[in-house]
Design a protein around this motif. Sequence first.
Motif, PDB file in Angstrom:
ATOM      1  N   SER A  13       3.528  21.810  95.160  1.00  0.00           N
ATOM      2  CA  SER A  13       2.806  22.396  94.025  1.00  0.00           C
ATOM      3  C   SER A  13       2.501  21.376  92.943  1.00  0.00           C
ATOM      4  O   SER A  13       1.617  21.602  92.107  1.00  0.00           O
ATOM      5  CB  SER A  13       3.626  23.550  93.429  1.00  0.00           C
ATOM      6  OG  SER A  13       3.920  24.513  94.417  1.00  0.00           O
ATOM      7  N   ALA A  14       3.229  20.272  92.944  1.00  0.00           N
ATOM      8  CA  ALA A  14       3.035  19.240  91.912  1.00  0.00           C
ATOM      9  C   ALA A  14       2.216  18.059  92.418  1.00  0.00           C
ATOM     10  O   ALA A  14       2.156  17.015  91.769  1.00  0.00           O
ATOM     11  CB  ALA A  14       4.393  18.760  91.412  1.00  0.00           C
ATOM     12  N   LYS A  15       1.569  18.226  93.563  1.00  0.00           N
ATOM     13  CA  LYS A  15       0.829  17.106  94.157  1.00  0.00           C
ATOM     14  C   LYS A  15      -0.388  16.689  93.337  1.00  0.00           C
ATOM     15  O   LYS A  15      -0.741  15.507  93.294  1.00  0.00           O
ATOM     16  CB  LYS A  15       0.377  17.468  95.574  1.00  0.00           C
ATOM     17  CG  LYS A  15       1.437  17.229  96.638  1.00  0.00           C
ATOM     18  CD  LYS A  15       0.844  17.379  98.025  1.00  0.00           C
ATOM     19  CE  LYS A  15       1.844  16.942  99.096  1.00  0.00           C
ATOM     20  NZ  LYS A  15       1.261  17.007 100.451  1.00  0.00           N
ATOM     21  N   ASP A  16      -1.058  17.646  92.723  1.00  0.00           N
ATOM     22  CA  ASP A  16      -2.309  17.332  92.030  1.00  0.00           C
ATOM     23  C   ASP A  16      -2.378  18.141  90.732  1.00  0.00           C
ATOM     24  O   ASP A  16      -2.683  19.330  90.746  1.00  0.00           O
ATOM     25  CB  ASP A  16      -3.501  17.661  92.924  1.00  0.00           C
ATOM     26  CG  ASP A  16      -4.822  17.240  92.306  1.00  0.00           C
ATOM     27  OD1 ASP A  16      -4.807  16.736  91.173  1.00  0.00           O
ATOM     28  OD2 ASP A  16      -5.864  17.411  92.958  1.00  0.00           O
ATOM     29  N   TRP A  17      -2.090  17.493  89.612  1.00  0.00           N
ATOM     30  CA  TRP A  17      -2.095  18.199  88.327  1.00  0.00           C
ATOM     31  C   TRP A  17      -3.497  18.619  87.920  1.00  0.00           C
ATOM     32  O   TRP A  17      -3.675  19.574  87.165  1.00  0.00           O
ATOM     33  CB  TRP A  17      -1.471  17.305  87.256  1.00  0.00           C
ATOM     34  CG  TRP A  17      -0.013  17.065  87.514  1.00  0.00           C
ATOM     35  CD1 TRP A  17       0.552  15.984  88.118  1.00  0.00           C
ATOM     36  CD2 TRP A  17       1.065  17.961  87.232  1.00  0.00           C
ATOM     37  NE1 TRP A  17       1.926  16.154  88.232  1.00  0.00           N
ATOM     38  CE2 TRP A  17       2.266  17.347  87.690  1.00  0.00           C
ATOM     39  CE3 TRP A  17       1.136  19.219  86.638  1.00  0.00           C
ATOM     40  CZ2 TRP A  17       3.510  17.959  87.565  1.00  0.00           C
ATOM     41  CZ3 TRP A  17       2.385  19.824  86.510  1.00  0.00           C
ATOM     42  CH2 TRP A  17       3.542  19.195  86.963  1.00  0.00           C
ATOM     43  N   LYS A  18      -4.525  17.938  88.437  1.00  0.00           N
ATOM     44  CA  LYS A  18      -5.904  18.323  88.131  1.00  0.00           C
ATOM     45  C   LYS A  18      -6.189  19.723  88.666  1.00  0.00           C
ATOM     46  O   LYS A  18      -6.868  20.519  88.012  1.00  0.00           O
ATOM     47  CB  LYS A  18      -6.869  17.310  88.741  1.00  0.00           C
ATOM     48  CG  LYS A  18      -8.336  17.600  88.419  1.00  0.00           C
ATOM     49  CD  LYS A  18      -9.242  16.510  88.981  1.00  0.00           C
ATOM     50  CE  LYS A  18      -9.279  16.553  90.502  1.00  0.00           C
ATOM     51  NZ  LYS A  18     -10.264  15.590  91.060  1.00  0.00           N
ATOM     52  N   THR A  19      -5.646  20.011  89.834  1.00  0.00           N
ATOM     53  CA  THR A  19      -5.825  21.338  90.432  1.00  0.00           C
ATOM     54  C   THR A  19      -5.187  22.407  89.560  1.00  0.00           C
ATOM     55  O   THR A  19      -5.745  23.492  89.379  1.00  0.00           O
ATOM     56  CB  THR A  19      -5.195  21.377  91.842  1.00  0.00           C
ATOM     57  OG1 THR A  19      -5.884  20.465  92.689  1.00  0.00           O
ATOM     58  CG2 THR A  19      -5.300  22.776  92.437  1.00  0.00           C
ATOM     59  N   LEU A  20      -4.025  22.106  88.998  1.00  0.00           N
ATOM     60  CA  LEU A  20      -3.345  23.066  88.128  1.00  0.00           C
ATOM     61  C   LEU A  20      -4.189  23.377  86.898  1.00  0.00           C
ATOM     62  O   LEU A  20      -4.296  24.540  86.479  1.00  0.00           O
ATOM     63  CB  LEU A  20      -1.974  22.523  87.697  1.00  0.00           C
ATOM     64  CG  LEU A  20      -0.977  22.187  88.809  1.00  0.00           C
ATOM     65  CD1 LEU A  20       0.355  21.741  88.199  1.00  0.00           C
ATOM     66  CD2 LEU A  20      -0.761  23.380  89.726  1.00  0.00           C
ATOM     67  N   VAL A  21      -4.792  22.353  86.332  1.00  0.00           N
ATOM     68  CA  VAL A  21      -5.628  22.547  85.153  1.00  0.00           C
ATOM     69  C   VAL A  21      -6.865  23.381  85.498  1.00  0.00           C
ATOM     70  O   VAL A  21      -7.263  24.268  84.736  1.00  0.00           O
ATOM     71  CB  VAL A  21      -6.050  21.191  84.557  1.00  0.00           C
ATOM     72  CG1 VAL A  21      -7.047  21.390  83.411  1.00  0.00           C
ATOM     73  CG2 VAL A  21      -4.825  20.428  84.053  1.00  0.00           C
ATOM     74  N   ALA A 216       1.869  28.409  74.995  1.00  0.00           N
ATOM     75  CA  ALA A 216       0.887  29.241  75.689  1.00  0.00           C
ATOM     76  C   ALA A 216      -0.005  28.390  76.586  1.00  0.00           C
ATOM     77  O   ALA A 216      -0.317  28.770  77.725  1.00  0.00           O
ATOM     78  CB  ALA A 216       0.035  30.002  74.673  1.00  0.00           C
ATOM     79  N   LEU A 217      -0.408  27.209  76.091  1.00  0.00           N
ATOM     80  CA  LEU A 217      -1.260  26.321  76.878  1.00  0.00           C
ATOM     81  C   LEU A 217      -0.541  25.809  78.119  1.00  0.00           C
ATOM     82  O   LEU A 217      -1.109  25.794  79.221  1.00  0.00           O
ATOM     83  CB  LEU A 217      -1.705  25.124  76.024  1.00  0.00           C
ATOM     84  CG  LEU A 217      -2.743  25.392  74.939  1.00  0.00           C
ATOM     85  CD1 LEU A 217      -3.063  24.097  74.196  1.00  0.00           C
ATOM     86  CD2 LEU A 217      -4.015  25.993  75.522  1.00  0.00           C
ATOM     87  N   VAL A 218       0.707  25.391  77.941  1.00  0.00           N
ATOM     88  CA  VAL A 218       1.488  24.880  79.073  1.00  0.00           C
ATOM     89  C   VAL A 218       1.693  25.974  80.116  1.00  0.00           C
ATOM     90  O   VAL A 218       1.588  25.733  81.325  1.00  0.00           O
ATOM     91  CB  VAL A 218       2.852  24.335  78.586  1.00  0.00           C
ATOM     92  CG1 VAL A 218       3.757  24.010  79.775  1.00  0.00           C
ATOM     93  CG2 VAL A 218       2.650  23.096  77.729  1.00  0.00           C
ATOM     94  N   SER A 219       1.971  27.185  79.639  1.00  0.00           N
ATOM     95  CA  SER A 219       2.187  28.306  80.568  1.00  0.00           C
ATOM     96  C   SER A 219       0.931  28.623  81.353  1.00  0.00           C
ATOM     97  O   SER A 219       0.980  28.869  82.562  1.00  0.00           O
ATOM     98  CB  SER A 219       2.646  29.551  79.790  1.00  0.00           C
ATOM     99  OG  SER A 219       3.905  29.334  79.188  1.00  0.00           O
ATOM    100  N   MET A 220      -0.216  28.601  80.668  1.00  0.00           N
ATOM    101  CA  MET A 220      -1.468  28.975  81.329  1.00  0.00           C
ATOM    102  C   MET A 220      -2.016  27.872  82.229  1.00  0.00           C
ATOM    103  O   MET A 220      -2.459  28.139  83.356  1.00  0.00           O
ATOM    104  CB  MET A 220      -2.524  29.352  80.288  1.00  0.00           C
ATOM    105  CG  MET A 220      -3.906  29.630  80.876  1.00  0.00           C
ATOM    106  SD  MET A 220      -5.064  30.342  79.693  1.00  0.00           S
ATOM    107  CE  MET A 220      -4.387  31.980  79.483  1.00  0.00           C
TER     108      MET A 220
END
Length: 243
Positions: A13-21, A216-220
């Motif tokens: 789940s932490a492979k690509d932070w761009k995907t999370l954003v 809130a930003l980190v959670s979302m």
Amino acid sequence: MILDIYKDSLEYSAKDWKTLVILGVICLFNFLLLPVFLITGYNYRVIDTAVHGIINGRDPLPDFEDIIGIFVDGVKVVIVQVVYLLVPFIIFMIFVIVAGIVDNVASAGIMIIGALLTFVALIVSCLMSQMGLCHMAYNEGAFSKAFAVSEIKEVIDEIGWFECIITYLGLIIITIVISFVVTALIGLIFTALGISGFALGANAGGIFALGMFINALVSMFIVGPYLSIFNSRSIGLLYTMQI
């Protein structure tokens, strides 16, 4: 094996932070409803990758190139989930209707029994729903396979009902713990900054408000997408235990 699933999924789940954003931005517009299907569709793609992969493998995160396909997958996922959840709902409504016909004493007993049966049916329906999505993904997206109850039951029997339930309980606990720890950590940091700022004559209220905003930003944009991928990956890998 279950711990291996968690370990793999946490790292995956932490492979690509761009995907999370990107997922976070999509979540931002969930009030429009249509983006919900993109989120569920992407999570389905994560499941699809998992059921065709292996634990501790080098599976990549799905990309966003096929937006229409992801959206269609999301619609299928929502339909599957709604259909399965209708079962406990119908069971509960039957008991409500029956309880409304009989006298008060019998009504209370009927509602207690109905609540217990509904709870059991809800657990089974959720499990069947998730394994149904995995079964659909494993069979190249064949929608009918999500409702192949006998086949899905065989899959769960092969894995073990106890193992499936324990895995899901673990997912719930891990999700709650990660959410709480991140929220609490950010809260503590800004509480300390607020107290320090107050001692120096700064606007402590503004610091606290900033902390809530960042939380809130980190959670979302990070925690929410991370956990959704984590849960989807874990479910897909759980399915592979019977293959």
